[in-house]
Structure formats: structure tokens, C-alpha cells
Design an enzyme around this catalytic site. Sequence first.
Site, PDB file in Angstrom:
ATOM      1  NE  ARG A   1      40.424  46.531  36.927  1.00 43.44           N
ATOM      2  CZ  ARG A   1      41.216  46.306  35.855  1.00 43.44           C
ATOM      3  NH1 ARG A   1      41.465  45.080  35.436  1.00 43.44           N
ATOM      4  NH2 ARG A   1      41.757  47.320  35.207  1.00 43.44           N
TER       5      ARG A   1
ATOM      6  NE  ARG B   1      39.278  44.898  28.122  1.00 44.77           N
ATOM      7  CZ  ARG B   1      40.137  45.070  29.097  1.00 44.77           C
ATOM      8  NH1 ARG B   1      39.948  44.483  30.266  1.00 44.77           N
ATOM      9  NH2 ARG B   1      41.200  45.815  28.937  1.00 44.77           N
TER      10      ARG B   1
ATOM     11  CG  HIS C   1      40.612  38.676  32.156  1.00 46.11           C
ATOM     12  ND1 HIS C   1      40.728  38.714  33.532  1.00 46.11           N
ATOM     13  CD2 HIS C   1      41.632  39.421  31.679  1.00 46.11           C
ATOM     14  CE1 HIS C   1      41.770  39.454  33.858  1.00 46.11           C
ATOM     15  NE2 HIS C   1      42.336  39.895  32.750  1.00 46.11           N
TER      16      HIS C   1
ATOM     17  CG  ASP D   1      50.427  39.482  34.120  1.00 43.27           C
ATOM     18  OD1 ASP D   1      49.692  38.623  33.593  1.00 43.27           O
ATOM     19  OD2 ASP D   1      50.509  40.657  33.709  1.00 43.27           O
TER      20      ASP D   1
ATOM     21  CD  GLU E   1      43.073  36.178  32.699  1.00 46.59           C
ATOM     22  OE1 GLU E   1      43.113  36.371  31.469  1.00 46.59           O
ATOM     23  OE2 GLU E   1      43.696  36.893  33.502  1.00 46.59           O
TER      24      GLU E   1
HETATM   25  C1  BG6 Z   1      45.687  39.944  32.697  1.00 42.62           C
HETATM   26  C2  BG6 Z   1      46.985  40.276  32.016  1.00 42.62           C
HETATM   27  O1  BG6 Z   1      45.044  38.910  32.045  1.00 42.62           O
HETATM   28  O2  BG6 Z   1      44.860  41.106  32.699  1.00 42.62           O
HETATM   29  C3  BG6 Z   1      47.635  41.409  32.779  1.00 42.62           C
HETATM   30  O3  BG6 Z   1      47.825  39.136  31.951  1.00 42.62           O
HETATM   31  C4  BG6 Z   1      46.710  42.604  32.867  1.00 42.62           C
HETATM   32  O4  BG6 Z   1      48.853  41.758  32.150  1.00 42.62           O
HETATM   33  C5  BG6 Z   1      45.394  42.146  33.462  1.00 42.62           C
HETATM   34  O5  BG6 Z   1      47.299  43.604  33.666  1.00 42.62           O
HETATM   35  C6  BG6 Z   1      44.351  43.263  33.573  1.00 42.62           C
HETATM   36  O6  BG6 Z   1      44.173  43.894  32.359  1.00 42.62           O
HETATM   37  P1  BG6 Z   1      43.202  45.124  32.228  1.00 42.62           P
HETATM   38  O7  BG6 Z   1      43.339  45.617  30.818  1.00 42.62           O
HETATM   39  O8  BG6 Z   1      41.818  44.632  32.516  1.00 42.62           O
HETATM   40  O9  BG6 Z   1      43.653  46.140  33.250  1.00 42.62           O
END
Ligand code: BG6
Length: 297
Positions: free
Chosen positions: A79, A105, A165, A210, A269
Site C-alpha cells: 500500500r 504488481r 500508480h 477517484d 498516476e
Molecule cells: C486507484 C483506483 O487507482 O486505485 C481506485 O482508481 C482504487 O478505484 C485504488 O480503489 C486502489 O486500488 P487497490 O487495488 O490498490 O486497493
Amino acid sequence: MMEAMTMNAAELTSRFRIAGVVEFAETEHGLVKATVARAGMTGELYLQGAHVTAWQPAGARPVIFTSSRAIFAPGKAIRGGIPVIFPWFGPHPTDPTQPQHGVVRTAMWQLDQVEQSAEGVSLELSLTPAGFALRYRIVFGEELQLSLTVQNTATGAVSFEEALHSYFAVSDVERVAVSGLEACSFIDKTTGMQLCPPAGAPLTLSKETDRVYLNTPDSRAINDPGWGRRIVVATAASASTIVWNPWPEKAAAMADLGADNWRGMICVETGNAADNRVHLPPGGTHEMTTRITVDAG
Ligand code: BG6
């Protein structure tokens, strides 16, 4: 996915270590990470996911946000940092059993090269998910440069989505403004994928956000008066910019983020998603690049 030649920290150390500049270590849960340091600049990369988790130019605050609750474990997406999203963005278009944001990923990437130059310390990685060959070059320097090259190795034409991302560290997400997207329409994922017209003004956030901005220009910036700085994201061959912050309620429901962490991050992103997905003929290649810098604004 083809089996990559994966090396443990000791093997990587004997092959690629540059003493005091690039070091390798194994974390308690068995992930391998590279730490990079040169002339006051520091950075960090996990080989799982080719995931950058830190970059801090000399004398600057951290630029990349990684959650204090992030879980560093095999098969688990970290995260924060800069997850590499490929070949689909968000949920799989047809198969709900497939993982969100694609298959790379959490994959083990192969480290192919480590080099020093005037611009910084570069690490080159590769991965061969079915039908593709990916190369990812990261340069940790006074700029952070990221370049993802996708080759179609299948016999027919393909299309894909991709994103770097990037989670950025900010003083307070409610006090920053994102510029560069003023003239772009966007898909709002919080309102059932509604296509919204350009706002005509810099973006400020006051609720869960988002959005997939389409046909975006090659430069966007996060203006952060609280920390007296601006993060500039300059891109090539990236037509989409995704902006995300879950806001406290959704953040609290994410065990690896938590209700106390959301305010210090914003995802801006670099990508090609939705209407901007990339089409490649057999043998064709596509290279998407992003260069991140920090200045006083
Ligand atoms: C973003 C998406 O890029 O990533 C969101 O647009 C998503 O919809 C977010 O919730 C996080 O995604 P994840 O899979 O890492 O929890």
C-alpha cells in the site's frame, strides 16, 4: 507467466552491489529490497512488483508516500509507493476472479542491470507476463525517472491498460491543488463511471476522489503550500492521469491504510486507461515515461 530468474539478496549483492550506493536486503517476510543512496538522495525498491517505495532528493522531505501499515509479504500488493499496474486497470473487464489492477504488481521481477551515471543510479528490471515482455527502468537521482516499455510477443494484435500508480506524500490532501488537468474530461469512478466535462480550474479535493482524466497533457503538478513545495510530474506517451484518495471512511476499511493515513497522500498516476488503452500490433512496443521533480512552486 514465465518463470523469471529470481535471485535472493545474497546473490543480488554479489552481482549488483555498489558499496554504500546500492545495497540489497531481505525483509522479515522474505521480500528482497534494494536501497539506493547517493549524495544525500535516497530511494528504495522492492523486487516484488518492481515497486518503488521511497524517493527523497537531497535535503527534501519524502516525495513518495508509503503507508505506515503497508504489508510487505509475498503475493500482497504494497500500500503506497509506485505499484506497476498492467495489463488492466481496476477490476478485470470480464473475469471477477482476476486480481484488481492486473498481474504484475505482485509478480517477482528480474533485476537485469544496475548502473551509475551523472543523472543518478539506474536499475533495470524485466518481466514476461503471458503475451508480453516488459522492461522497467528506474533512475533514482535528483529526479525520479520511470520508464515502462511493453512489447507484444503474441502472434496477434493486443490492447492493454497500464499505470504507474504513484502515491505522493503531501502536507494535507485537503490543502493541495493539482494543476494541468483543467482542460480534460474525466471518468468519475465514485459516480458509476460518469463521464464529466473539464472543470476549467485546478483540482482541489474535499471528498473521496477517484477519477480517470483522459487525453491529459504531458505535465501536471501537485501544489502543496503547507510544505512550500510543488511536485511536478512530466510524462511521455501517457494519455491518462488517475487521481485517487479514498477519504477517511474507505481508508478506515483498508487494513493497510487506516483512518489516520489518508490525509498525507494523494495518488496522481501516470497511465493509459479506459478510452486511452494502448493497441499494439504483433512485435510492437510502447514506452511510457514519467519524470518526477520537486521545486519551491
Ligand atoms: C486507484 C483506483 O487507482 O486505485 C481506485 O482508481 C482504487 O478505484 C485504488 O480503489 C486502489 O486500488 P487497490 O487495488 O490498490 O486497493
